[in-house]
Design an enzyme around this catalytic site. Structure first.
Site, short mmCIF file in Angstrom:
data_model
loop_
_atom_site.label_atom_id
_atom_site.label_comp_id
_atom_site.label_asym_id
_atom_site.label_seq_id
_atom_site.Cartn_x
_atom_site.Cartn_y
_atom_site.Cartn_z
N ASP A 270 0.59 3.67 -5.88
CA ASP A 270 0.06 2.44 -5.27
C ASP A 270 -1.42 2.52 -4.90
O ASP A 270 -1.98 3.59 -4.69
CB ASP A 270 0.88 2.06 -4.02
CG ASP A 270 0.94 3.17 -2.99
OD1 ASP A 270 1.08 4.36 -3.38
OD2 ASP A 270 0.83 2.89 -1.78
N GLU B 188 3.31 4.64 -1.38
CA GLU B 188 3.06 5.76 -0.44
C GLU B 188 2.24 5.31 0.75
O GLU B 188 2.42 5.80 1.86
CB GLU B 188 2.37 6.92 -1.17
CG GLU B 188 2.36 8.22 -0.39
CD GLU B 188 1.38 8.26 0.78
OE1 GLU B 188 1.72 8.82 1.82
OE2 GLU B 188 0.27 7.69 0.65
NI NI Z 1 -3.08 8.98 -0.85
#
Ligand code: NI
Length: 387
Positions: A78, A135
């Site tokens: 991401d 994440e």
């Molecule tokens: Ni990172």
């Protein structure tokens, strides 16, 4: 087994092209559709069938070996809600979205390891590639584990990595034990009684009480926790009030609590709430308090970190493998590390040009790091199979 290091050099231009393609089209957490499709098509071309749509946008793939253990490699996919300020040909084409944490590089590095390992097949063990969403939040690791990515075949160990410009490209950083912090969140509302700015005795000033709460919370790290342990309590936002001559009846505070040690973490809600309630009460104010648990702390497995370090020394040389200190940053790789032995290393990507830290609008990294990371991962997987 064939000598494989030249393969990394051969694949590097492809890895750089993949990274740039992802960089141009960054996607926020759980929206990584295009990135996931690129990962899936790259794996398919290697003859490794991907499994897409795992916990939303996650992708997994298994490179099956002859018997032997199963080891996993994880990359996050991401981007961040940041407007890129780099004027590079591969700059983000999406307004206010940018790969400012290098997750584009993590994907390319792990795909590089997949390229090399697929050429070395059949392997004396199985490799599972895990590409996880979100994440940066709300977290894709836990839903992927819940979706069973560590099963069928059962993963016995897992490797993860993060780029850092704090280390020059060519080097990696290794950390034993506590590596990243638990990242909890606090929400505080101090409730007073509104009034005229000229007549404070007829009101309960929520701003004065909140100011004391903020200051007192700093004594948690300085007075209430063993100085050899690490704690951060940061109030990141404070909001309240109406006008210069009005006493505020309400102030909202929003903060983050970082700890490395889970025992220290467990004591945080009570310690923080005690200060918030009693300091508010001392000024006649009331309060609401919420403690939200985020990612746990990341603890690297001793033995697996030892293996990674010796593999890295073999692959890139003793001088290029350096100790790296724990960080108070968070990392949801921690959930994998709670499930199976894990190690998470820092992949140096700094250069004369690439100096900005992660999450900076001018973050960029030296792309040779992709080859270095793939080399270290391949060596570690091969060594794991030999143990
Ligand atoms: Ni990172």
């Amino acid at each position: 087994m064939m000598h494989w290091h030249p393969l990394v050099d051969e694949f590097l231009p492809t890895l750089i092209a993949l990274r740039r393609q992802i960089h141009r089209h960054p996607e926020l957490g759980f929206q990584e559709h295009r990135t996931a499709a690129l990962i899936a098509s790259t794996l398919t071309a290697l003859g490794i069938s991907p499994c897409s749509g795992v916990a939303g946008t996650g992708v997994t793939a298994v490179l099956a070996g002859q018997a032997g253990p199963t080891v996993a490699i994880r990359a996050d996919m991401d981007a961040l809600p940041i407007q890129e300020q780099n004027a590079v040909p591969y700059a983000s084409t999406v307004p206010n979205v940018m790969h400012a944490c290098g997750h584009d590089g993590h994907v390319a590095t792990v795909l590089g390891a997949a390229m090399v390992l697929s050429k070395l097949a059949p392997l004396p063990g199985t490799v599972k590639f895990i590409f996880q969403p979100a994440e940066e939040g709300p977290g894709g690791a836990r839903p992927m584990i819940e979706a069973g990515v560590l099963q069928h075949p059962a993963v016995e160990a897992i490797f993860g990595l993060h780029l850092t410009n704090a280390l020059p490209v060519g080097r990696i950083g290794v950390c034993y034990g506590q590596t990243c912090a638990a990242t909890d969140e606090i929400k505080i509302t101090v409730l007073g009684k509104g009034g005229h700015g000229a007549h404070p005795h007829q009101a309960v000033d929520a701003i004065v009480a909140a100011a004391q709460v903020v200051a007192s919370l700093q004594t948690i790290a300085s007075r209430q926790v063993d100085p050899l342990e690490s704690v951060v309590v940061t109030i990141g936002t404070i909001a309240g009030g109406y006008a210069n001559n009005v006493i505020a009846d309400k102030v909202e505070l929003h903060g983050t609590v970082r700890t490395l040690n889970e025992a220290v973490r467990a004591a945080m809600p009570e310690k923080i709430e005690r200060i918030v309630r009693n300091v508010s009460a001392a000024y006649g104010a009331d309060c609401r308090f919420e403690y939200l648990h985020g990612y746990p702390s990341l603890v690297n497995d001793q033995a697996l970190t030892g293996l990674l370090e010796s593999s890295a020394v073999k692959a890139i040389g003793r001088d290029n493998v350096v100790p790296y200190p724990p960080s108070m940053g968070g990392e949801d790789f921690a959930y994998f590390a709670r499930a199976v032995p894990a190690t998470f290393f820092r992949l140096g990507s700094g250069s004369a040009i690439c100096t900005h830290p992660g999450h900076h609008p001018r973050f960029d990294f030296a792309e040779e790091a992709l080859g270095v990371g793939a080399t270290v991962l391949v060596q570690a997987v091969l060594d794991y199979f030999r143990v």
